[in-house]
Motif scaffolding. Structure first.
Motif, PDB file in Angstrom:
ATOM      1  N   ILE A 221       0.865  -1.170   0.000  1.00  0.00           N
ATOM      2  CA  ILE A 221       0.000   0.000   0.000  1.00  0.00           C
ATOM      3  C   ILE A 221       0.901   1.220   0.000  1.00  0.00           C
ATOM      4  CG2 ILE A 221      -1.740   1.293   1.282  1.00  0.00           C
ATOM      5  CD1 ILE A 221      -2.680  -1.412   2.438  1.00  0.00           C
ATOM      6  N   ASP A 222       0.736   2.067  -1.008  1.00  0.00           N
ATOM      7  CA  ASP A 222       1.569   3.260  -1.154  1.00  0.00           C
ATOM      8  C   ASP A 222       3.060   2.936  -1.057  1.00  0.00           C
ATOM      9  OD1 ASP A 222      -0.470   5.044  -1.654  1.00  0.00           O
ATOM     10  OD2 ASP A 222      -0.742   5.568   0.449  1.00  0.00           O
ATOM     11  N   GLY A 223       3.466   1.827  -1.660  1.00  0.00           N
ATOM     12  CA  GLY A 223       4.875   1.472  -1.720  1.00  0.00           C
ATOM     13  C   GLY A 223       5.430   0.798  -0.478  1.00  0.00           C
ATOM     14  N   ARG A 224       4.566   0.525   0.501  1.00  0.00           N
ATOM     15  CA  ARG A 224       5.017  -0.130   1.731  1.00  0.00           C
ATOM     16  C   ARG A 224       4.424  -1.530   1.823  1.00  0.00           C
ATOM     17  NH1 ARG A 224       8.616   2.986   1.445  1.00  0.00           N
ATOM     18  NH2 ARG A 224       8.570   5.032   2.390  1.00  0.00           N
ATOM     19  N   LYS A 225       5.291  -2.523   2.011  1.00  0.00           N
ATOM     20  CA  LYS A 225       4.848  -3.908   2.142  1.00  0.00           C
ATOM     21  C   LYS A 225       4.304  -4.139   3.547  1.00  0.00           C
ATOM     22  CE  LYS A 225       7.839  -6.991   0.807  1.00  0.00           C
ATOM     23  NZ  LYS A 225       8.889  -8.022   0.745  1.00  0.00           N
TER      24      LYS A 225
ATOM     25  N   ILE B  92      13.667  -9.361   0.978  1.00  0.00           N
ATOM     26  CA  ILE B  92      14.094  -7.983   0.727  1.00  0.00           C
ATOM     27  C   ILE B  92      13.034  -7.047   1.285  1.00  0.00           C
ATOM     28  CG2 ILE B  92      14.637  -6.287  -1.053  1.00  0.00           C
ATOM     29  CD1 ILE B  92      15.436  -8.703  -2.836  1.00  0.00           C
ATOM     30  N   TYR B  93      13.468  -6.106   2.123  1.00  0.00           N
ATOM     31  CA  TYR B  93      12.556  -5.170   2.761  1.00  0.00           C
ATOM     32  C   TYR B  93      13.089  -3.752   2.650  1.00  0.00           C
ATOM     33  CZ  TYR B  93      10.314  -9.300   4.608  1.00  0.00           C
ATOM     34  OH  TYR B  93       9.672 -10.500   4.712  1.00  0.00           O
ATOM     35  N   ALA B  94      12.154  -2.795   2.707  1.00  0.00           N
ATOM     36  CA  ALA B  94      12.505  -1.379   2.605  1.00  0.00           C
ATOM     37  C   ALA B  94      12.001  -0.640   3.839  1.00  0.00           C
ATOM     38  CB  ALA B  94      11.881  -0.778   1.354  1.00  0.00           C
ATOM     39  N   VAL B  95      12.591   0.508   4.089  1.00  0.00           N
ATOM     40  CA  VAL B  95      12.175   1.345   5.212  1.00  0.00           C
ATOM     41  C   VAL B  95      10.668   1.580   5.140  1.00  0.00           C
ATOM     42  CG1 VAL B  95      12.341   3.661   6.204  1.00  0.00           C
ATOM     43  CG2 VAL B  95      14.406   2.470   5.479  1.00  0.00           C
ATOM     44  N   GLY B  96       9.986   1.348   6.249  1.00  0.00           N
ATOM     45  CA  GLY B  96       8.550   1.556   6.330  1.00  0.00           C
ATOM     46  C   GLY B  96       7.728   0.299   6.144  1.00  0.00           C
ATOM     47  N   ASP B  97       8.329  -0.801   5.681  1.00  0.00           N
ATOM     48  CA  ASP B  97       7.601  -2.062   5.579  1.00  0.00           C
ATOM     49  C   ASP B  97       7.220  -2.514   6.984  1.00  0.00           C
ATOM     50  OD1 ASP B  97       7.973  -1.989   2.849  1.00  0.00           O
ATOM     51  OD2 ASP B  97       9.473  -3.602   2.805  1.00  0.00           O
ATOM     52  N   ILE B  98       6.082  -3.194   7.102  1.00  0.00           N
ATOM     53  CA  ILE B  98       5.567  -3.592   8.416  1.00  0.00           C
ATOM     54  C   ILE B  98       5.256  -5.079   8.437  1.00  0.00           C
ATOM     55  CG2 ILE B  98       3.579  -3.385   9.980  1.00  0.00           C
ATOM     56  CD1 ILE B  98       3.454  -0.433   9.261  1.00  0.00           C
ATOM     57  N   VAL B  99       5.577  -5.718   9.550  1.00  0.00           N
ATOM     58  CA  VAL B  99       5.136  -7.084   9.831  1.00  0.00           C
ATOM     59  C   VAL B  99       4.241  -7.004  11.059  1.00  0.00           C
ATOM     60  CG1 VAL B  99       5.827  -9.408  10.522  1.00  0.00           C
ATOM     61  CG2 VAL B  99       7.192  -8.160   8.851  1.00  0.00           C
TER      62      VAL B  99
END
Length: 105
Positions: free
Chosen positions: A50-54, A66-73
């Protein structure tokens, strides 16, 4: 080529889905699932962006992928004094993670 027309999927003369340059779904949508719960509009069998955040679910911080800043688990096993989930604070494989959303006792 030529004139573009919308593609409509209809039921009882009402559009349930319309495709032009965007996909519009009127009703519930399931991706990779056989059944959609009655109390949700969107159900997926895996992570979503959503809006570039996984966003995904898990019982712990990821150890691969592979994860980016702002991704949430989101924590699938929350407990009193635990956390709602983890957020990626540095890009990487699997990145650097910090807990968020302290749960009171």
């Amino acid at each position: 080529y030529g004139a573009h027309r919308d593609l409509h999927v209809r039921s009882s003369r009402q559009s349930k889905m319309c495709i032009r340059d965007r996909l519009h779904v009127y009703g519930k949508l399931g991706v990779g699932v056989a059944n959609i719960d009655a109390d949700v509009s969107l159900s997926t069998a895996g992570p979503v962006k959503i809006d570039g955040r996984k966003m995904e679910n898990g019982a712990a911080i990821p150890t691969a992928g592979i994860y980016a800043v702002g991704d949430i688990v989101w924590n699938t096993s929350p407990t009193p004094t635990g956390y709602v989930g983890w957020v990626c604070v540095r890009d990487g494989t699997p990145g650097t993670w910090k807990a968020f959303g302290a749960i009171s006792s």
